[in-house]
Design an enzyme around this catalytic site. Structure first.
Site, PDB file in Angstrom:
ATOM      1  N   ARG A 203       0.852  -1.186   0.000  1.00 42.22           N
ATOM      2  CA  ARG A 203       0.000   0.000   0.000  1.00 42.22           C
ATOM      3  C   ARG A 203       0.888   1.236   0.000  1.00 42.22           C
ATOM      4  O   ARG A 203       2.018   1.206   0.509  1.00 42.22           O
ATOM      5  CB  ARG A 203      -0.894   0.027   1.249  1.00 42.22           C
ATOM      6  CG  ARG A 203      -2.044  -0.942   1.218  1.00 42.22           C
ATOM      7  CD  ARG A 203      -3.140  -0.540   0.224  1.00 42.22           C
ATOM      8  NE  ARG A 203      -4.252  -1.465   0.200  1.00 42.22           N
ATOM      9  CZ  ARG A 203      -4.493  -2.374  -0.758  1.00 42.22           C
ATOM     10  NH1 ARG A 203      -3.676  -2.492  -1.775  1.00 42.22           N
ATOM     11  NH2 ARG A 203      -5.552  -3.159  -0.706  1.00 42.22           N
ATOM     12  N   HIS A 251      -1.542   1.033  -9.821  1.00 44.81           N
ATOM     13  CA  HIS A 251      -2.223   0.092  -8.902  1.00 44.81           C
ATOM     14  C   HIS A 251      -2.865  -1.051  -9.704  1.00 44.81           C
ATOM     15  O   HIS A 251      -4.069  -1.292  -9.608  1.00 44.81           O
ATOM     16  CB  HIS A 251      -3.264   0.812  -8.036  1.00 44.81           C
ATOM     17  CG  HIS A 251      -3.617   0.016  -6.803  1.00 44.81           C
ATOM     18  ND1 HIS A 251      -3.931   0.585  -5.595  1.00 44.81           N
ATOM     19  CD2 HIS A 251      -3.693  -1.329  -6.595  1.00 44.81           C
ATOM     20  CE1 HIS A 251      -4.193  -0.354  -4.707  1.00 44.81           C
ATOM     21  NE2 HIS A 251      -4.053  -1.536  -5.301  1.00 44.81           N
TER      22      HIS A 251
END
Ligand SMILES: NC(=O)c1ccc[n+]([C@@H]2O[C@H](COP(=O)([O-])OP(=O)(O)OC[C@H]3O[C@@H](n4cnc5c(N)ncnc54)[C@H](OP(=O)(O)O)[C@@H]3O)[C@@H](O)[C@H]2O)c1
Length: 288
Positions: A203, A251
């Site tokens: 993350r 992502h």
């Protein structure tokens, strides 16, 4: 889900009255606690950091998504990112764009290269196994000690230092929790081998962004492949854009596939209805 569970009645939570058995959620919807008969909450994300765990009804089991396609996708991404550094493609890409010069880097064998992985869970464990099969030396950091063939298991603060010092390429696949936030920071980078590479697919909030730029400027790190960011999409003008030492991907390291994901969700619905433990049940006290 309807094909797998024809008797399932799917309702929008806003029109659900006050009786639903299982909630499929991405974020915690307001008023979830009004469903007194709730038997399971199934997060449709692979992590649960998007959920404010404190606001979930107590004593209702929570599971996150497990998806074989997502795992396979993550293995591909990490293998590609590791091999790109291992075989110096990042260098040849740059030289090709800049018009040379011709530069010959003697390829190393995979067995001469150590890859470290932070997080040896569902995804980190699968990536570790794949890199072992490719012949790399692999070390992994987790909370509990692991027995994975060919993987050196490291735990605790000493284990983290050990893995920083060993790894020429480091992959982050930790979940985001208060304990792991900003774990990729200046202190950690200063323990890493000079000229090593970072691949962050965990993350964005694992990485202290200014500290990465510091580590690159110092030559401590030679490059980074980043798939996740503190702000997504990565804003225009962010210093990571255009930095030739950094590869930005949007992502995309691993995406779920509706067909394979539905198999898991359907199985968890069956388990919840039978009162059994869920697949990939989250330990809310640990936060992952
Ligand atoms: N970029 C993308 O496209 C993408 C896609 C999917 C997921 N992800 C990220 O990948 C993360 C990992 O997913 P996963 O399914 O592999 O999670 P997981 O199965 O829960 O595994 C987490 C691993 O991290 C270790 N860990 C957690 N907290 C730790 C701590 N404080 N110290 C040391 N080790 C710690 C765990 O140790 P133990 O085994 O000892 O518990 C476990 O090995 C997700 O949370 C998500 O953020 C990214």
């Amino acid at each position: 889900l309807k094909r797998r569970l024809p008797d399932l009645r799917l309702v929008d939570i806003d029109n659900a009255g006050d009786a639903i058995d299982i909630a499929l959620i991405w974020k915690v919807p307001p008023g979830l606690e009004r469903f007194g008969n709730l038997r399971a909450i199934l997060s449709l994300g692979a992590g649960v950091d998007q959920l404010d765990l404190d606001t979930l009804p107590k004593n209702v089991p929570l599971a996150r998504l497990k998806d074989d396609s997502l795992t396979a996708c993550m293995i591909d991404y990490c293998r590609l990112a590791v091999l790109r550094y291992h075989r110096d493609f990042h260098l040849y890409e740059r030289l090709s764009r800049e018009g040379g010069p011709w530069r010959y880097e003697l390829p190393k064998r995979t067995s001469e290269r150590c890859v470290g992985i932070l997080g040896l869970g569902e995804l980190g464990g699968a990536v570790a196994g794949d890199l072992v099969s490719a012949g790399f030396q692999v070390a992994g950091w987790s909370r509990s000690r692991k027995e994975v063939a060919g993987v050196r298991s490291c735990i605790g603060p000493e284990g983290l230092e050990e893995i920083a010092a060993m790894s020429e390429i480091l992959i982050n696949l930790l979940p985001l929790t208060p304990q792991t936030e900003n774990i990729l920071n200046r202190q950690f980078f200063s323990k890493m081998r000079v000229g090593s590479y970072l691949i962050n697919v965990g993350r964005g909030r694992h990485l202290a962004e200014d500290d990465l730029l510091w580590a690159l400027d110092e030559g401590r790190l030679a490059g980074a492949t980043l798939d996740v960011f503190r702000t997504e999409p990565l804003p225009a003008g962010h210093p990571f854009w255009g930095d030739r030492r950094i590869l930005v991907t949007p992502h995309i390291a691993a995406a779920g596939n509706p067909e394979t994901a539905a198999d898991y969700v359907a199985e968890n619905i069956r388990r919840a209805l039978r009162g059994e433990r869920l697949l990939n049940q989250v330990d809310v006290s640990r936060g992952y």
